[in-house]
Design a protein around this motif. Structure first.
Motif, PDB file in Angstrom:
ATOM      1  N   PRO A  29       0.834  -1.209   0.000  1.00 37.85           N
ATOM      2  CA  PRO A  29       0.000   0.000   0.000  1.00 37.85           C
ATOM      3  C   PRO A  29       0.865   1.253   0.000  1.00 37.85           C
ATOM      4  N   GLY A  30       0.488   2.220  -0.829  1.00 39.79           N
ATOM      5  CA  GLY A  30       1.249   3.460  -0.915  1.00 39.79           C
ATOM      6  C   GLY A  30       2.505   3.348  -1.738  1.00 39.79           C
ATOM      7  N   GLY A  31       2.647   2.256  -2.500  1.00 43.20           N
ATOM      8  CA  GLY A  31       3.868   2.040  -3.275  1.00 43.20           C
ATOM      9  C   GLY A  31       4.102   3.120  -4.313  1.00 43.20           C
ATOM     10  N   GLU A  32       3.052   3.582  -4.966  1.00 43.39           N
ATOM     11  CA  GLU A  32       3.209   4.615  -5.983  1.00 43.39           C
ATOM     12  C   GLU A  32       3.694   5.923  -5.370  1.00 43.39           C
ATOM     13  N   LEU A  33       3.110   6.291  -4.250  1.00 44.19           N
ATOM     14  CA  LEU A  33       3.526   7.527  -3.588  1.00 44.19           C
ATOM     15  C   LEU A  33       4.969   7.431  -3.113  1.00 44.19           C
ATOM     16  N   GLN A  34       5.341   6.260  -2.598  1.00 42.25           N
ATOM     17  CA  GLN A  34       6.719   6.067  -2.146  1.00 42.25           C
ATOM     18  C   GLN A  34       7.689   6.187  -3.312  1.00 42.25           C
ATOM     19  N   PHE A  35       7.318   5.618  -4.466  1.00 40.36           N
ATOM     20  CA  PHE A  35       8.184   5.698  -5.635  1.00 40.36           C
ATOM     21  C   PHE A  35       8.341   7.144  -6.092  1.00 40.36           C
ATOM     22  N   GLN A  36       7.250   7.897  -6.101  1.00 40.18           N
ATOM     23  CA  GLN A  36       7.327   9.299  -6.495  1.00 40.18           C
ATOM     24  C   GLN A  36       8.249  10.077  -5.562  1.00 40.18           C
ATOM     25  N   THR A  37       8.148   9.777  -4.272  1.00 42.00           N
ATOM     26  CA  THR A  37       9.008  10.466  -3.303  1.00 42.00           C
ATOM     27  C   THR A  37      10.472  10.133  -3.547  1.00 42.00           C
ATOM     28  N   GLU A  38      10.752   8.851  -3.818  1.00 42.36           N
ATOM     29  CA  GLU A  38      12.136   8.442  -4.071  1.00 42.36           C
ATOM     30  C   GLU A  38      12.673   9.096  -5.337  1.00 42.36           C
ATOM     31  N   VAL A  39      11.850   9.177  -6.377  1.00 46.67           N
ATOM     32  CA  VAL A  39      12.294   9.817  -7.617  1.00 46.67           C
ATOM     33  C   VAL A  39      12.614  11.284  -7.365  1.00 46.67           C
ATOM     34  N   GLU A  40      11.774  11.936  -6.595  1.00 42.72           N
ATOM     35  CA  GLU A  40      12.000  13.352  -6.304  1.00 42.72           C
ATOM     36  C   GLU A  40      13.296  13.546  -5.526  1.00 42.72           C
ATOM     37  N   MET A  41      13.560  12.678  -4.546  1.00 42.63           N
ATOM     38  CA  MET A  41      14.779  12.787  -3.752  1.00 42.63           C
ATOM     39  C   MET A  41      16.012  12.526  -4.609  1.00 42.63           C
ATOM     40  N   ILE A  42      15.944  11.489  -5.462  1.00 38.68           N
ATOM     41  CA  ILE A  42      17.094  11.164  -6.308  1.00 38.68           C
ATOM     42  C   ILE A  42      17.372  12.292  -7.287  1.00 38.68           C
ATOM     43  N   SER A  43      16.312  12.891  -7.830  1.00 40.75           N
ATOM     44  CA  SER A  43      16.502  13.957  -8.815  1.00 40.75           C
ATOM     45  C   SER A  43      17.154  15.186  -8.195  1.00 40.75           C
ATOM     46  N   MET A  44      16.991  15.374  -6.888  1.00 39.71           N
ATOM     47  CA  MET A  44      17.576  16.538  -6.226  1.00 39.71           C
ATOM     48  C   MET A  44      18.984  16.272  -5.721  1.00 39.71           C
ATOM     49  N   ALA A  45      19.369  14.992  -5.660  1.00 41.66           N
ATOM     50  CA  ALA A  45      20.697  14.667  -5.133  1.00 41.66           C
ATOM     51  C   ALA A  45      21.766  15.066  -6.136  1.00 41.66           C
ATOM     52  N   VAL A  46      22.793  15.742  -5.637  1.00 44.36           N
ATOM     53  CA  VAL A  46      23.897  16.179  -6.495  1.00 44.36           C
ATOM     54  C   VAL A  46      25.201  15.763  -5.835  1.00 44.36           C
ATOM     55  N   HIS A  47      25.986  14.954  -6.568  1.00 44.68           N
ATOM     56  CA  HIS A  47      27.284  14.526  -6.060  1.00 44.68           C
ATOM     57  C   HIS A  47      28.116  14.101  -7.254  1.00 44.68           C
ATOM     58  N   ARG A  48      29.432  14.338  -7.165  1.00 43.00           N
ATOM     59  CA  ARG A  48      30.274  14.030  -8.315  1.00 43.00           C
ATOM     60  C   ARG A  48      30.336  12.537  -8.597  1.00 43.00           C
ATOM     61  N   ASN A  49      30.022  11.702  -7.608  1.00 44.42           N
ATOM     62  CA  ASN A  49      30.037  10.258  -7.816  1.00 44.42           C
ATOM     63  C   ASN A  49      28.641   9.687  -8.089  1.00 44.42           C
TER      64      ASN A  49
END
Length: 254
Positions: free
Chosen positions: A208-228
């Protein structure tokens, strides 16, 4: 002695074996009332007279009455006294052979061409399908574009359709697998414009809530910035699939 007439009252009787009993006299007509009779053996006795040919007796063959020299009737092949002789079976007439058309005749050529064309018509799809099945892994995908939420956007991230990523990865072919782990598998893909990408196909999650969790993870990954860290290029989300799209880096890891 004779066969008792009272046996004819056993209408549920299925097996009647009276062979080798030195029985004499005629076969009682009442035995034809045993409608359930499946096996009858009256052979090797001294029975006489006509063999009944009605009821269940119409099903039995001469072997059921063998070695009763005084029996007569159609099944024994011996006419009973006073009855007309059996009609001889009709002579066998072999079917008239149909001459095949000459090999060099136009009819033969047309028939051969039609047969070959029909065989090729049915064989070609079967051979092609078998070849495709051998090359393709047995994986099934269900893309339901109508159920995708067009309002789900994450900045500059592109939302890919499942069909785009299927084409890019050759339907998630095993030959394109770059790696695998507890999260799922990563495939090498080529987009329609020729760009190489790495497609991370996440394991199915029906919590339950898998779609919302995936959207949250995508948003977090898209904001992450690191040279590696590779910058996320896009994603795909359907009711049955969760995929992340990264730039392809040779010898790299996502």
């Amino acid at each position: 002695g004779p066969i008792p007439d009272t046996l004819g009252k056993l209408t549920k009787l299925r097996f009647l074996r009276l062979n080798n009993n030195t029985l004499s006299g005629s076969i009682p007509l009442l035995l034809t009332n045993i409608t359930a009779l499946q096996v009858l053996d009256l052979s090797n006795n001294h029975l006489s007279g006509p063999v009944p040919d009605t009821g269940s007796f119409s099903l039995f063959t001469p072997i059921s009455f063998a070695n009763n020299l005084n029996l007569c009737g159609q099944v024994t092949g011996k006419p009973c006294p006073g009855s007309p002789p059996f009609s001889p079976p009709p002579p066998f007439v072999p079917p008239t052979p149909v001459s095949p058309p000459e090999e060099n005749s136009p009819t033969a050529a047309i028939a051969g061409g039609v047969a070959a064309g029909a065989a090729l018509l049915f064989a070609a799809p079967a051979v092609g399908f078998a070849y495709w099945r051998r090359r393709k892994p047995q994986e099934f995908f269900f893309d339901v574009p109508a159920e995708e939420d067009p309002e789900v956007h994450f900045g500059q991230l592109k939302r890919f359709s499942l069909r785009e990523l299927q084409v890019a990865t050759d339907t998630f072919s095993n030959k394109n697998i770059l790696g695998r782990g507890g999260f799922g598998k990563v495939y090498k893909g080529r987009l329609a414009d020729g760009t190489l990408v790495a497609v991370k196909r996440l394991k199915e999650d029906r919590t339950p809530g898998g779609e919302l969790q995936f959207q949250t993870e995508v948003e977090m990954i898209s904001m992450a910035v690191h040279r590696n860290l590779l910058r996320l290029r896009g994603f795909c989300m359907t009711p049955t699939e969760r995929l992340l799209v990264y730039p392809y880096m040779a010898n790299g890891s996502v």
